[in-house]
Motif scaffolding. Structure first.
Motif, PDB file in Angstrom:
ATOM      1  N   VAL A 145       0.846  -1.196   0.000  1.00 26.15           N
ATOM      2  CA  VAL A 145       0.000   0.000   0.000  1.00 26.15           C
ATOM      3  C   VAL A 145       0.877   1.239   0.000  1.00 26.15           C
ATOM      4  N   VAL A 146       0.486   2.210  -0.806  1.00 24.25           N
ATOM      5  CA  VAL A 146       1.083   3.545  -0.780  1.00 24.25           C
ATOM      6  C   VAL A 146      -0.061   4.536  -0.580  1.00 24.25           C
ATOM      7  N   CYS A 147       0.042   5.363   0.460  1.00 21.67           N
ATOM      8  CA  CYS A 147      -1.032   6.314   0.727  1.00 21.67           C
ATOM      9  C   CYS A 147      -0.462   7.654   1.171  1.00 21.67           C
ATOM     10  N   SER A 148      -1.286   8.672   1.114  1.00 26.93           N
ATOM     11  CA  SER A 148      -0.890  10.009   1.547  1.00 26.93           C
ATOM     12  C   SER A 148      -1.315  10.221   2.999  1.00 26.93           C
ATOM     13  N   GLN A 149      -1.005  11.404   3.518  1.00 25.01           N
ATOM     14  CA  GLN A 149      -1.374  11.718   4.897  1.00 25.01           C
ATOM     15  C   GLN A 149      -2.880  11.719   5.117  1.00 25.01           C
ATOM     16  N   GLU A 150      -3.639  11.976   4.063  1.00 26.34           N
ATOM     17  CA  GLU A 150      -5.093  12.040   4.200  1.00 26.34           C
ATOM     18  C   GLU A 150      -5.692  10.704   4.629  1.00 26.34           C
ATOM     19  N   ASP A 151      -5.035   9.611   4.249  1.00 28.50           N
ATOM     20  CA  ASP A 151      -5.551   8.280   4.575  1.00 28.50           C
ATOM     21  C   ASP A 151      -4.791   7.627   5.733  1.00 28.50           C
ATOM     22  N   MET A 152      -3.961   8.390   6.419  1.00 27.90           N
ATOM     23  CA  MET A 152      -3.177   7.845   7.522  1.00 27.90           C
ATOM     24  C   MET A 152      -3.501   8.612   8.808  1.00 27.90           C
ATOM     25  N   ILE A 153      -4.077   7.918   9.786  1.00 23.09           N
ATOM     26  CA  ILE A 153      -4.308   8.501  11.106  1.00 23.09           C
ATOM     27  C   ILE A 153      -3.009   8.377  11.887  1.00 23.09           C
ATOM     28  N   HIS A 154      -2.482   9.499  12.338  1.00 24.37           N
ATOM     29  CA  HIS A 154      -1.168   9.512  12.990  1.00 24.37           C
ATOM     30  C   HIS A 154      -1.270  10.244  14.323  1.00 24.37           C
ATOM     31  N   ILE A 155      -0.887   9.544  15.405  1.00 20.85           N
ATOM     32  CA  ILE A 155      -0.874  10.138  16.743  1.00 20.85           C
ATOM     33  C   ILE A 155       0.555  10.063  17.250  1.00 20.85           C
ATOM     34  N   SER A 156       1.095  11.178  17.703  1.00 19.94           N
ATOM     35  CA  SER A 156       2.493  11.210  18.122  1.00 19.94           C
ATOM     36  C   SER A 156       2.649  11.971  19.435  1.00 19.94           C
ATOM     37  N   ARG A 157       3.789  11.798  20.055  1.00 18.72           N
ATOM     38  CA  ARG A 157       4.148  12.542  21.261  1.00 18.72           C
ATOM     39  C   ARG A 157       5.637  12.804  21.246  1.00 18.72           C
ATOM     40  N   HIS A 158       6.067  13.743  22.099  1.00 19.54           N
ATOM     41  CA  HIS A 158       7.464  14.176  22.147  1.00 19.54           C
ATOM     42  C   HIS A 158       7.933  14.608  20.751  1.00 19.54           C
ATOM     43  N   VAL A 159       7.163  15.497  20.138  1.00 19.89           N
ATOM     44  CA  VAL A 159       7.466  15.966  18.785  1.00 19.89           C
ATOM     45  C   VAL A 159       8.173  17.313  18.863  1.00 19.89           C
ATOM     46  N   ASP A 160       9.319  17.434  18.169  1.00 20.08           N
ATOM     47  CA  ASP A 160      10.012  18.715  18.098  1.00 20.08           C
ATOM     48  C   ASP A 160       9.242  19.680  17.204  1.00 20.08           C
ATOM     49  N   VAL A 161       9.548  20.945  17.353  1.00 20.14           N
ATOM     50  CA  VAL A 161       8.810  21.975  16.611  1.00 20.14           C
ATOM     51  C   VAL A 161       8.938  21.778  15.107  1.00 20.14           C
ATOM     52  N   SER A 162      10.117  21.373  14.655  1.00 22.75           N
ATOM     53  CA  SER A 162      10.362  21.258  13.215  1.00 22.75           C
ATOM     54  C   SER A 162      10.109  19.854  12.678  1.00 22.75           C
ATOM     55  N   GLU A 163       9.560  18.974  13.497  1.00 23.92           N
ATOM     56  CA  GLU A 163       9.394  17.592  13.095  1.00 23.92           C
ATOM     57  C   GLU A 163       7.913  17.224  13.010  1.00 23.92           C
ATOM     58  N   LEU A 164       7.650  16.135  12.300  1.00 27.48           N
ATOM     59  CA  LEU A 164       6.296  15.602  12.190  1.00 27.48           C
ATOM     60  C   LEU A 164       6.089  14.393  13.087  1.00 27.48           C
ATOM     61  N   PHE A 165       7.159  13.633  13.304  1.00 28.04           N
ATOM     62  CA  PHE A 165       7.059  12.385  14.041  1.00 28.04           C
ATOM     63  C   PHE A 165       7.683  12.533  15.420  1.00 28.04           C
ATOM     64  N   GLY A 166       7.111  11.801  16.377  1.00 32.06           N
ATOM     65  CA  GLY A 166       7.631  11.798  17.730  1.00 32.06           C
ATOM     66  C   GLY A 166       8.822  10.861  17.855  1.00 32.06           C
ATOM     67  N   SER A 167       9.595  11.035  18.947  1.00 29.60           N
ATOM     68  CA  SER A 167      10.767  10.183  19.164  1.00 29.60           C
ATOM     69  C   SER A 167      11.125  10.176  20.636  1.00 29.60           C
ATOM     70  N   LEU A 168      11.758   9.073  21.069  1.00 38.35           N
ATOM     71  CA  LEU A 168      12.268   8.996  22.425  1.00 38.35           C
ATOM     72  C   LEU A 168      13.458   9.923  22.581  1.00 38.35           C
ATOM     73  N   SER A 169      13.698  10.409  23.783  1.00 36.54           N
ATOM     74  CA  SER A 169      14.845  11.279  24.018  1.00 36.54           C
ATOM     75  C   SER A 169      16.116  10.441  23.968  1.00 36.54           C
ATOM     76  N   PRO A 170      17.243  11.012  23.507  1.00 32.94           N
ATOM     77  CA  PRO A 170      18.512  10.263  23.473  1.00 32.94           C
ATOM     78  C   PRO A 170      18.913   9.742  24.844  1.00 32.94           C
ATOM     79  N   ALA A 171      18.626  10.515  25.911  1.00 28.78           N
ATOM     80  CA  ALA A 171      18.987  10.071  27.260  1.00 28.78           C
ATOM     81  C   ALA A 171      18.276   8.779  27.626  1.00 28.78           C
ATOM     82  N   ILE A 172      16.970   8.695  27.304  1.00 34.28           N
ATOM     83  CA  ILE A 172      16.217   7.482  27.612  1.00 34.28           C
ATOM     84  C   ILE A 172      16.693   6.325  26.749  1.00 34.28           C
ATOM     85  N   ASP A 173      17.075   6.588  25.504  1.00 34.64           N
ATOM     86  CA  ASP A 173      17.630   5.530  24.657  1.00 34.64           C
ATOM     87  C   ASP A 173      18.865   4.912  25.295  1.00 34.64           C
ATOM     88  N   LYS A 174      19.716   5.762  25.889  1.00 38.09           N
ATOM     89  CA  LYS A 174      20.924   5.247  26.543  1.00 38.09           C
ATOM     90  C   LYS A 174      20.584   4.424  27.770  1.00 38.09           C
TER      91      LYS A 174
END
Length: 351
Positions: A96-125
């Motif tokens: 499947v290939v789809c655009s954002q219109e057909d993708m429900i996306h819920i994120s957290r810990h998102v930077d101002v310039s980003e679309l996707f959330g991510s764990l902090s580097p400290a927690i990764d360590k």
């Protein structure tokens, strides 16, 4: 978490959507497992993706299914021409290939310039240290169980002879019938393997685990289900409520057109927070609201984990209350309020 219904101006509508959200999001998953997996992806990966499989030719049920997409097996591309992200993945055996219109996306810990959330580097360590420590413990157990002694011969021996010597030594000295005393001639050198792997001790492990709990904004009373109603209220407001609000907004954005939304279509997610309240609190709620028409009989029964009854969805209110404007209009017409609508402190016997 319970999807009461898709609502249009506070009235139930779109039964096909209610069924999708609350019973069977797709052909292979029931709603409980589905939304539990969505919440897990949201917490573990800081991103939860749901693909909306539309069937535009079926007006009665235009959503063929909702499918959870694993972020680890998804390609994301940005199209400079359209200014949109496109997602490529495999779902239900299909590419499947789809655009954002057909993708429900819920994120957290998102930077101002980003679309996707991510764990902090400290927690990764921290997670890396914990994994390494558990791997060290596992390796220590394997080493102690499988390699404890080495026998070294002074001459070169065949593979079969080496194996036979090792088996003879183990049967003679390492079994329960052994004497505890070993005799070896000069042709064999005996060496005990003493492997002491390095890994975090219990206190250090607890420190690392506490850091993860703080990052996840939770503690042992929640994890071990030892919370009281105040602790649950705090946890709900800081963790569950933001997730539910994001999910509700994203579902409305992707499942309703602008016209449908402007007409008042909404998705209502109801979470029964009062189920964890004490019996005394539930009794106080019933006593304080029973004359106000806030809850129906079945909603009261739900507080006590009782099944609904026929006709229990009606809400009842006391006739001892009326709005002041209605009372004023009745007086202006020369009428007198009856006992059920009296709002003054006047003694009814003296009236």
């Amino acid at each position: 978490m319970l999807f009461r219904s898709a609502m249009l101006k506070n009235s139930p509508t779109k039964p096909w959507l209610t069924k999708r959200l609350s019973l069977s999001p797709n052909s292979i998953m029931e709603a409980g497992v589905f939304w539990e997996t969505v919440a897990k992806n949201y917490i573990m990966f800081c991103n939860a993706f749901i693909y909306v499989d539309w069937d535009v030719y079926n007006i009665a049920d235009p959503v063929r299914g909702l499918w959870i997409v694993d972020p680890s097996f998804m390609d994301v591309k940005y199209d400079d021409a359209t200014g949109e992200f496109y997602f490529r993945f495999i779902v239900d055996g299909r590419n499947v290939v789809c655009s954002q219109e057909d993708m429900i996306h819920i994120s957290r810990h998102v930077d101002v310039s980003e679309l996707f959330g991510s764990l902090s580097p400290a927690i990764d360590k921290v997670i890396g240290v914990i994994n390494t420590s558990y791997e060290g413990i596992e390796n220590a157990i394997k080493t102690s169980a499988f390699l404890r002694f080495i026998l070294q011969a002074s001459t070169v021996m065949k593979k079969e002879d080496r194996k036979k010597k090792a088996e003879e030594f183990a049967e003679t000295y390492l079994t329960k019938d052994g004497t505890g005393v070993a005799y070896l001639d000069s042709s064999v050198t005996f060496k005990q393997v003493d492997s002491t792997p390095k890994y975090a001790n219990a206190e250090e492990m607890k420190f690392f685990e506490d850091k993860i709990k703080k990052f996840m904004n939770t503690d042992d009373v929640i994890l071990l289900s030892k919370f009281n109603e105040n602790e649950w209220q705090a946890y709900y407001e800081t963790n569950l409520e933001p997730f539910i609000q994001k999910l509700q907004n994203e579902l409305e954005r992707k499942l309703f057109s602008d016209r449908e939304y402007n007409q008042g279509n909404r998705i209502v997610i109801a979470s029964n927070m009062l189920q964890v309240s004490s019996l005394q609190t539930k009794n106080n709620i019933v006593m304080a609201t029973k004359e106000l028409g806030v809850f129906s009989i079945n909603e009261y029964r739900m507080l006590y984990n009782l099944p609904p009854v026929k006709g229990g969805d009606e809400r009842y209110t006391s006739l001892n209350y009326t709005d002041s404007e209605s009372l004023k209009k009745k007086k202006d017409k020369g009428g007198e309020p009856n006992d059920d609508t009296r709002t003054t402190d006047e003694d009814p016997k003296s009236a």
